[in-house]
Structures are given as C-alpha cells and as structure tokens.
Scaffold this active site. Sequence first.
Site, PDB file in Angstrom:
ATOM      1  CB  SER A 213      -0.926  -0.003   1.214  1.00  0.00           C
ATOM      2  OG  SER A 213      -0.253   0.575   2.314  1.00  0.00           O
ATOM      3  CE  LYS A 214      -1.723   7.608  -0.926  1.00  0.00           C
ATOM      4  NZ  LYS A 214      -2.880   8.416  -1.273  1.00  0.00           N
TER       5      LYS A 214
END
Length: 442
Positions: A213-214
Amino acid sequence: MSSVRVRFAPSPTGLLHIGGARTALFNWLYARHTGGTFVLRIEDTDAARNTPEAVAIIFAGLKWLGLDWNEGPMGDGTSVGDKGPYFQSQRRDIYARYVQKLLSEGKAYEFEGAVKFKTPKTPITVDDKICGQIHFDRTMDPDLVIQRKDGSPVFHLVNVVDDLEMGITDVIRGEDHLSNTPKHLALFEAFGAQPPRYAHIPLILNPNGSKMSKRDEGASIGEYMAKGYTPAAVRNYLCLLGWSPKDNREVIDIKEVIEKFDLPQINRSNARFDINKLYWLNGEYFSKATLDEVEPLAIEVLQRANVLPADFDRAYFRAALGIVKEKIKLAGDLPEWMDYFFKEDFAFDPAAVTKVFTPAGLENLAKLRERLATLTAFDSATLEQNFKELAALTSQKVGPFIHPARLATSGKSVGPSLYHLLEVLGKDRTLARMQRALDQYK
Ligand code: GLU
C-alpha cells in the site's frame, strides 16, 4: 514507428506509487521495444484530488526514471519533456459527446439526473496477454453509471473514450483493473469500436505477502529520489518485478531490456518487493559508475545534508569521493561517510573511543604522529611503509597504529582504506587531527 500505441494513465494521488511506476515502465518498454508510441494521460477528473502538486509529482518521478513520453498537447503551459501529456480534466466536451451518442442510440438512459449505460447481460471471456483467458459471467451486472448527477463523467467512460480517441492498441495496467475490463469491453462494443488488446500486470506484494500500500516502506518513487538512489538502478529493479531475462542475471542494461521485453513473458504470479535487493542492486550501479557519473548526485546529496559547503575545494572533494565510493551502495549514505572530510570539529564515536583510545592506543598515536611529522611525501605507499616500520620498531602489529589513526582523523572506526584516507586528508590535516585527539584524550 510501428502502429503500437500504449499509454500510462495515472490518477494524481500525491505520490508516484511503485506499482504505478512499474506500469509506466512496462508500457514504455513495450513502446520502445515495438517502436511504437508511449502516451501519457493524466486521469484527473476527480477535482478533489487533482492538484498541480500531485501532477508535478508524477512528471518528476517519470522524468527521474527516464520514462519519456511521445505526445500530447501541453496541459498546463509548462514545458515537460518534448511534449506535454493529455489531461482528462480538459476533455469534458469529448466525453459529453460520447454520452450523447449512447443516449441517442438508446444504449444509455437518464436515471435520477445521472446517465446509466445498459450493460450487456451476457458472459464474456477476456483474452489477456498476461493472465490468459478470464471468464466473466456478467448476467447479474447492474447498469453502469457513466455520468453523475453533477454532469461529471465516470472513470469507466473516460478511460474507454480516451483509449478509443487516442487509438490505444494495447492496454497494459495493474491487475486490480482486470475486473473493470468486461465493462470496458462492453463500452467499446456500444461505440462500435475495436477494443485494444489487454495485458494486466500482477500486483506487487510486500515480503510478507500482503498487498503493497501507499504507506509501506519503499512504496513511493519520491522516497528513492530523496534517499539518493541511482535512477537506473531503481528502473532496473522495477524491470525485475514481473519480468526477467530468464538467465538469473539481475543487473541488466536498459537497452537489453528494451530489446528482449515482451508481454507474454511477464510473470503471471505476483511480484515480491524486496528493499534489500533494491539496495544491493543500487550498490552494483553505484560502485561501477565512474567518478564523473557519481559526482553530480553526490554533490546534491551532500549539500542537501549540509555536509558539503556551497563553496568547496573540487579536487579535494573528488579525491575523497573517489576513496569512499567503492565502500558504499547508495549516494544517500554519503553524508554519513563523508561528513568528517569537511569539518575539523567532528565528534569521536564514544564506543570506539573506549576501545581504541586506551593509554597504549594513545601512546601509539603520539609516536605515529611524531613520525608522520617528519615525512616529506604523504602518499599512501609512503604512509603504509612508515606504519609498518613503526610497528616493527615497537614489536607490534600494524593494527594498533591503524585504529587510533582512523579514529583520530575521522571520528569513526570504519571508513575507506586508511592510507588512502590520510593521503587525501594531507599532512597538515592529519597531524592537526591527531593532535586534537591527543589533547582531548591523553
Ligand atoms: N487512472 C487509472 C489508475 O490510475 C488508470 C487505469 C488504466 O490504466 O486503465 O489506476
């Protein structure tokens, strides 16, 4: 130019995610491999997220990775590469025309102010160049909103209209979009257009198997830019996330990748992200690069870290960089390895002080300083010879002289080859630093 036309179609989110960068890279590689065209299209219809900064981050990341695009009108008046990208926010009229077309042909209808597309309720098989044949049922698919109440067009519509308008022949994108593809195929059909070929690239996973994820370490290209990574090394690493030359080599010149790259060989299983491997790979690039190649990045990194003054002795700097370069993997590690070259009041590592600046160690340092003060030549060979002679004269090994000398002249217990270090520092600095250590600890 061949007829192949591919595109990278990022939505501005505030960072260039490693998955997005790899999608961009694979599109770029395919375009360069086939002699086709690589289009950059900013999918910025979401006004809330669409800031100039978020768009600038995408440009900066692509430019840093050397992924140049081929066409598109200038979007924001600034000059980016040869030609600017397309901006969906500036193409509202085109989308409205296509919505109108579907409405007038009875393929879409108005519903509570929005426009819905009548999705086909028939099964379909997506023939994907990477994932193979994927079957979708579609019999229960609800109709698809293509224009919201406020008149703004929805992702599925603009994505398809642009691929059609831009003559995209191959859509290469993340596997997270695979489930959208039946909808997109339906829209192409409704427009009476030939759809592009599809190639969905498997996801990038964390080492523990979770989806990246980010917020995960190493997820943003900006991190590598800030940490002083070598762009060619990061690009090389991204190539290996799903593609390989099939012979276990890992350091591969981009020219060779372009030559060999093709879609069917992309790995169908998810790629594992490994920051340690990227760090290692960066080292392969960093240590092989010439001093001239490394110098600009080194100056940038060291000045940003306030290690190197704006005005510095270029020859001294290059000599120092030359001996440190072999020891490290990343330009971002240079500040830690080079700070003491440019200041005299550096601290001495306390753990090393306890171990090395013992009464015997300081005694050796004093004797060494005395001897070095008599030298007229101060090159590494002369220094080595004098260390050895002094060791023999005092019936010791050379280590008990090397360790105090290194700590006194650099404040650290590890660093570049000591004789070369002293040669680069020169006689005056070396003697002054040894004196400072003796004054402080003896
Ligand atoms: N804007 C979409 C995204 O960022 C692009 C989807 C596509 O490549 O078709 O994921």
